[in-house]
Design a protein around this motif. Structure first.
Motif, PDB file in Angstrom:
ATOM      1  N   HIS A 282       0.417  -1.440   0.196  1.00 10.61           N
ATOM      2  CA  HIS A 282      -0.390  -0.332  -0.102  1.00 10.61           C
ATOM      3  C   HIS A 282       1.005   0.638  -0.379  1.00 10.61           C
ATOM      4  N   LEU A 283      -0.053   2.520  -0.358  1.00 10.14           N
ATOM      5  CA  LEU A 283       0.312   4.285  -0.144  1.00 10.14           C
ATOM      6  C   LEU A 283       1.951   4.209   0.780  1.00 10.14           C
ATOM      7  N   GLU A 284       1.604   3.783   1.672  1.00  8.69           N
ATOM      8  CA  GLU A 284       2.146   4.194   3.725  1.00  8.69           C
ATOM      9  C   GLU A 284       3.395   3.526   3.335  1.00  8.69           C
ATOM     10  N   MET A 285       2.804   2.141   2.879  1.00  9.05           N
ATOM     11  CA  MET A 285       4.179   0.688   3.032  1.00  9.05           C
ATOM     12  C   MET A 285       5.449   1.490   2.052  1.00  9.05           C
ATOM     13  N   MET A 286       4.717   1.630   0.561  1.00  9.11           N
ATOM     14  CA  MET A 286       6.002   2.132  -0.471  1.00  9.11           C
ATOM     15  C   MET A 286       6.515   3.153   0.390  1.00  9.11           C
ATOM     16  N   ALA A 287       5.392   4.529   0.702  1.00  9.81           N
ATOM     17  CA  ALA A 287       6.632   5.823   1.199  1.00  9.81           C
ATOM     18  C   ALA A 287       7.944   4.985   1.686  1.00  9.81           C
ATOM     19  N   ALA A 288       7.015   4.202   3.237  1.00 17.18           N
ATOM     20  CA  ALA A 288       8.373   3.977   4.049  1.00 17.18           C
ATOM     21  C   ALA A 288       9.614   3.000   3.187  1.00 17.18           C
ATOM     22  N   LEU A 289       9.718   2.590   2.828  1.00 15.66           N
ATOM     23  CA  LEU A 289      10.054   1.418   1.943  1.00 15.66           C
ATOM     24  C   LEU A 289      11.073   2.679   0.811  1.00 15.66           C
ATOM     25  N   LEU A 290      10.610   3.094  -0.062  1.00 16.47           N
ATOM     26  CA  LEU A 290      11.690   4.268  -0.763  1.00 16.47           C
ATOM     27  C   LEU A 290      12.893   5.022   0.331  1.00 16.47           C
ATOM     28  N   ALA A 291      11.578   5.658   1.329  1.00 15.83           N
ATOM     29  CA  ALA A 291      12.474   6.567   1.997  1.00 15.83           C
ATOM     30  C   ALA A 291      14.020   5.624   2.738  1.00 15.83           C
ATOM     31  N   ALA A 292      13.396   4.811   3.023  1.00 17.61           N
ATOM     32  CA  ALA A 292      14.946   3.443   4.121  1.00 17.61           C
ATOM     33  C   ALA A 292      15.556   3.169   3.159  1.00 17.61           C
ATOM     34  N   LEU A 293      15.419   3.343   1.893  1.00 20.58           N
ATOM     35  CA  LEU A 293      16.334   2.958   0.627  1.00 20.58           C
ATOM     36  C   LEU A 293      17.791   3.510   0.899  1.00 20.58           C
ATOM     37  N   PRO A 294      18.458   3.515   1.391  1.00 22.84           N
ATOM     38  CA  PRO A 294      19.988   4.436   0.500  1.00 22.84           C
ATOM     39  C   PRO A 294      19.833   5.094  -1.232  1.00 22.84           C
ATOM     40  N   PRO A 295      20.328   5.929  -0.997  1.00 23.24           N
ATOM     41  CA  PRO A 295      20.764   5.993  -2.909  1.00 23.24           C
ATOM     42  C   PRO A 295      20.750   4.882  -3.501  1.00 23.24           C
ATOM     43  N   HIS A 296      22.272   4.715  -3.321  1.00 19.28           N
ATOM     44  CA  HIS A 296      22.579   4.088  -4.662  1.00 19.28           C
ATOM     45  C   HIS A 296      22.051   2.373  -4.236  1.00 19.28           C
ATOM     46  N   ALA A 297      21.305   1.903  -3.705  1.00 23.98           N
ATOM     47  CA  ALA A 297      20.720   0.225  -3.558  1.00 23.98           C
ATOM     48  C   ALA A 297      20.007   0.454  -5.422  1.00 23.98           C
ATOM     49  N   ARG A 298      19.884  -0.564  -5.925  1.00 28.71           N
ATOM     50  CA  ARG A 298      18.970  -0.690  -6.977  1.00 28.71           C
ATOM     51  C   ARG A 298      17.427  -2.002  -6.064  1.00 28.71           C
ATOM     52  N   LEU A 299      16.129  -1.172  -6.678  1.00 31.31           N
ATOM     53  CA  LEU A 299      15.145  -1.134  -6.208  1.00 31.31           C
ATOM     54  C   LEU A 299      14.522  -2.653  -6.818  1.00 31.31           C
ATOM     55  N   ILE A 300      14.213  -3.635  -7.253  1.00 28.62           N
ATOM     56  CA  ILE A 300      13.629  -4.347  -8.279  1.00 28.62           C
ATOM     57  C   ILE A 300      11.860  -5.126  -7.117  1.00 28.62           C
ATOM     58  N   LEU A 301      10.945  -4.201  -8.132  1.00 28.42           N
ATOM     59  CA  LEU A 301       9.540  -4.757  -7.450  1.00 28.42           C
ATOM     60  C   LEU A 301       8.826  -5.958  -9.070  1.00 28.42           C
ATOM     61  N   LEU A 302       8.780  -6.659  -8.277  1.00 26.16           N
ATOM     62  CA  LEU A 302       8.203  -8.385  -8.951  1.00 26.16           C
ATOM     63  C   LEU A 302       6.489  -8.343  -8.519  1.00 26.16           C
ATOM     64  N   GLY A 303       5.380  -7.987  -9.495  1.00 26.48           N
ATOM     65  CA  GLY A 303       3.997  -8.446  -9.363  1.00 26.48           C
ATOM     66  C   GLY A 303       3.166  -8.273 -10.430  1.00 26.48           C
ATOM     67  N   ASP A 304       2.038  -9.196 -10.314  1.00 24.34           N
ATOM     68  CA  ASP A 304       0.464  -8.338 -11.518  1.00 24.34           C
ATOM     69  C   ASP A 304      -0.064  -7.550 -10.816  1.00 24.34           C
ATOM     70  N   LYS A 305       0.221  -6.399 -12.699  1.00 25.06           N
ATOM     71  CA  LYS A 305      -0.130  -5.281 -11.729  1.00 25.06           C
ATOM     72  C   LYS A 305      -1.904  -5.181 -12.070  1.00 25.06           C
ATOM     73  N   ASP A 306      -2.637  -6.004 -12.720  1.00 24.85           N
ATOM     74  CA  ASP A 306      -3.976  -6.950 -12.606  1.00 24.85           C
ATOM     75  C   ASP A 306      -5.178  -7.080 -11.453  1.00 24.85           C
ATOM     76  N   GLN A 307      -3.887  -7.755 -10.361  1.00 21.93           N
ATOM     77  CA  GLN A 307      -4.167  -8.514  -9.522  1.00 21.93           C
ATOM     78  C   GLN A 307      -4.836  -7.279  -8.924  1.00 21.93           C
ATOM     79  N   LEU A 308      -5.594  -7.510  -7.211  1.00 26.12           N
ATOM     80  CA  LEU A 308      -6.556  -6.963  -6.653  1.00 26.12           C
ATOM     81  C   LEU A 308      -5.075  -5.630  -5.918  1.00 26.12           C
ATOM     82  N   ALA A 309      -5.592  -4.491  -5.863  1.00 25.92           N
ATOM     83  CA  ALA A 309      -4.548  -3.555  -4.441  1.00 25.92           C
ATOM     84  C   ALA A 309      -4.287  -4.148  -3.989  1.00 25.92           C
TER      85      ALA A 309
END
Length: 658
Positions: free
Chosen positions: A315-342
């Motif tokens: 959800h939005l709040e968790m994604m914001a917390a995750l991105l804030a805690a990720l160091p600038p140099h780190a690589r973020l890889i998101l996996l998921g089915d965009k058509d599933q329930l949010a």
């Protein structure tokens, strides 16, 4: 404080009748204590709080003018009642979005973006009204995603030598040609992920998202050179079940690669060094009874690569917390089915990020890079001369290698909104893979729960009879077997209440199994009771969405413990220590995300409602590995659900420029 007797009486009546959440009325009263509260602000506050409970991150002002939009359609009666109450107070409500914006702009409780900020609880940003924390979270996500998407090749390969090395490794990692003769999107995804600090890999069931990311990890290891031994990689998912599946899938894929590549890459060492996948709450160091985390912008995670599976559930709040805690140099890889329930909570982040994924929109630089680094030509249909930075970071996997046959055909028909095709597939000869029980009665569901249907297994009888057989000499092996058998079958509901919902069916199933002497229900806790954790419990190490089975305590006769699967291992918690659980013979489709079952039964209610939509039906179908049964007392409800799209109000797409 303005009186607003008629409005508050109406809000109270709607609350008592279950039409509005109590929180919506409480929030409106809170807003009214902060200063003069004109009726437009009071009504907007009620609706904004109510919409947040339905997963929307904001209120679009245009939805308040004229006929209700899809976001307010399910509130049509409530909205009419609130407008009538305002009229009784002599209030004239605005007629259009601009009027609503002017009415809210000067309210003491509202901060209009661009004016002086007094830390008001409501934020007016253009034509959208937000609760402040959701506006802040949306801004955080948008800024971080834009920054990572625009990083280009700074964090990846850009020279001819680099692309040559990438091509060599990708040819080794992907040695099977694509069956349909088209581009190898898995290979393209790996190459694209090396170009920046953000990669999003989306695709339906069986398209090989974790298969692809395992090869991406091998590629990252190969390209790291002398720094490979220090590469810090973390795996995470929204739930414990999804995290365990992610780790199992990646370990299996890396083991297969290691067997094929030999000593060329230390892949088994990499798998061991990564450690277990964790829930996002655990990864970020959630603090009990607060919304804060130990890891944040001031104390970032110590990772170089973070892989998050089942991103549609974030959800939005968790994604914001995750991105804030990720160091600038780190690589973020998101996996998921965009058509599933949010996610159950506010926001549809993956859906917003992948809004244009179907069309690709790759620019010339990306196409040239993919050809050089992967040897793959992106078809003209997926090219866009001016494709934005985010589009270059997203790859959609388009060929299902596992999820085919009738279940796959049904899922695709639902996903494209073709109810006629979905009905034809359900009624066709599927070799027993599909069954549609039309005009069903509750007894049909209970029969499935007890014994499944011919050729698909024995429903819940199978795991309960295994419990009754006893553990023998190897207690842990018995527990693993019981848990495995339970995961073969599951009942999924579209709604929570009523005889066709989670609460009603769980009660009825317990009675049925008790009368069949498969369980002995003499209180809340009994041997064989499946439970779902409904709230994170850091003291016991269980998290929201975890599912366990109640079994006798081998060391304390008469006591019960709840056993949870933790990959290949099992762990247990004393039943009396679990305070936030519910019986889980039947569960909502939302709660089933991240899981798969050999035979999945989805139960639709007799009437359409606000939660029934295409994404819910699609998600329920794609939980089935081998067999799927649809139970519907009213066959027309299926077509109505397929015809509805889940649309969540959000400003994220606009902020991202998608």
């Amino acid at each position: 404080m303005t009186d607003h007797t008629a409005l508050f009486e109406t809000i109270g009546a709607l609350t008592e009748n279950g039409k509005l959440r109590r929180l919506a009325g409480a929030f409106a009263r809170f807003v009214a204590t902060l200063g003069n509260t004109p009726p437009p602000l009071l009504l907007a506050s009620v609706l904004l709080s109510e919409l947040e409970g339905r997963g929307h991150s904001c209120l679009v002002l245009a939805d308040l003018a004229g006929d209700p939009s899809p976001q307010l359609g399910w509130l049509d009666g409530e909205w009419a009642a609130l407008r009538a109450a305002a009229a009784r107070e002599g209030a004239a409500l605005p007629k259009n979005a601009n009027g609503w914006r002017k009415a809210l702009h000067d309210c003491e409780q509202v901060w209009s973006v661009g004016t002086f900020d007094f830390n008001q609880p409501l934020v007016l940003d253009g034509e959208r009204l937000y609760l402040r924390r959701y506006w802040r979270d949306e801004a955080t996500v948008a800024a971080s995603v834009r920054s990572r998407a625009q990083a280009g090749t700074e964090a990846g390969a850009s020279t001819a030598a680099d692309t040559g090395a990438i091509r060599g490794w990708l040819d080794k990692l992907f040695h099977h040609p694509v069956r349909d003769g088209g581009p190898d999107w898995q290979k393209i995804a790996c190459a694209a992920a090396l170009r920046g600090r953000l990669a999003i890999i989306t695709g339906g069931p069986g398209t090989g998202k974790t298969y692809t990311v395992a090869r991406l990890l091998a590629l990252l290891l190969a390209m790291a050179g002398d720094e490979a031994h220090g590469l810090r990689i973390a795996l995470a998912a929204p739930t414990g079940k999804a995290a365990a599946r992610l780790k199992q899938s990646i370990d299996s894929a890396l083991d297969e690669l290691a067997g094929r590549l030999g000593s060329a890459l230390p892949l088994r060492e990499l798998a061991a060094r990564m450690g277990a996948a964790r829930t996002l709450h655990s990864l970020l160091g959630a603090r009990p009874d607060t919304r804060s985390f130990a890891y944040n912008a001031g104390n970032p995670l110590e990772v170089d690569v973070l892989i998050v599976d089942e991103a549609s559930m974030v959800h939005l709040e968790m994604m914001a917390a995750l991105l804030a805690a990720l160091p600038p140099h780190a690589r973020l890889i998101l996996l998921g089915d965009k058509d599933q329930l949010a996610s159950v909570e506010a926001g549809a982040v993956l859906g917003d990020l992948c809004a244009q994924a179907e069309s690709g929109n790759y620019d010339g630089a990306t196409c040239d890079y993919v050809l050089a680094a992967a040897g793959e030509t992106i078809p003209a249909a997926f090219r866009e001369r001016d494709g934005g930075p985010l589009a270059q970071r997203i790859v959609m996997l388009r060929q299902s290698r596992r999820f085919g046959g009738p279940i796959g055909q049904l899922a695709m028909a639902v996903n494209r909104g073709d109810s006629d095709a979905a009905r034809d597939v359900l009624r066709g000869d599927s070799g027993g893979r599909l069954r549609w029980i039309e005009g069903a009665r509750p007894g049909d569901v209970l029969a499935l729960a007890l014994q499944g249907r011919p050729g698909t297994g024995a429903g819940y009888r199978d795991y309960l009879e295994r419990i009754q057989a006893g553990p023998g000499d190897d207690h842990e092996a018995w527990v693993r077997d019981v848990l495995k058998r339970f995961e073969q079958f599951r009942l999924l509901c579209a709604v929570r209440v009523g005889e066709w919902g989670v609460a009603g069916l769980n009660e009825a199933i317990e009675q049925k199994l008790d009368s069949a002497r498969l369980i002995r229900r003499r209180g809340e806790w009994y041997v064989g009771r499946p439970v779902m954790v409904t709230r994170n419990d850091y003291a016991t190490g269980v998290y929201n969405g975890d599912i366990g089975l109640t079994l006798p305590d081998p060391l304390r006769p008469g006591s019960l413990r709840v056993w949870f699967s933790d990959g290949e291992a099992v762990r247990s918690v004393l039943a009396t220590r679990l305070r936030n659980v519910e019986t889980a013979f039947a569960m909502t489709v939302h709660k089933s995300q991240g899981s798969e079952f050999t035979h999945t039964v989805m139960v639709l209610p007799p009437q359409a409602n606000a939660v029934l939509a295409r994404e819910l039906v699609y998600t329920g179908i794609t939980r089935a590995r081998e067999f799927f049964t649809l139970v519907s007392p009213n066959a027309a409800v299926l077509a109505e659900a397929i015809g509805e799209r889940t649309q969540r109000a959000s400003g994220l797409r606009e902020a991202l420029g998608t």
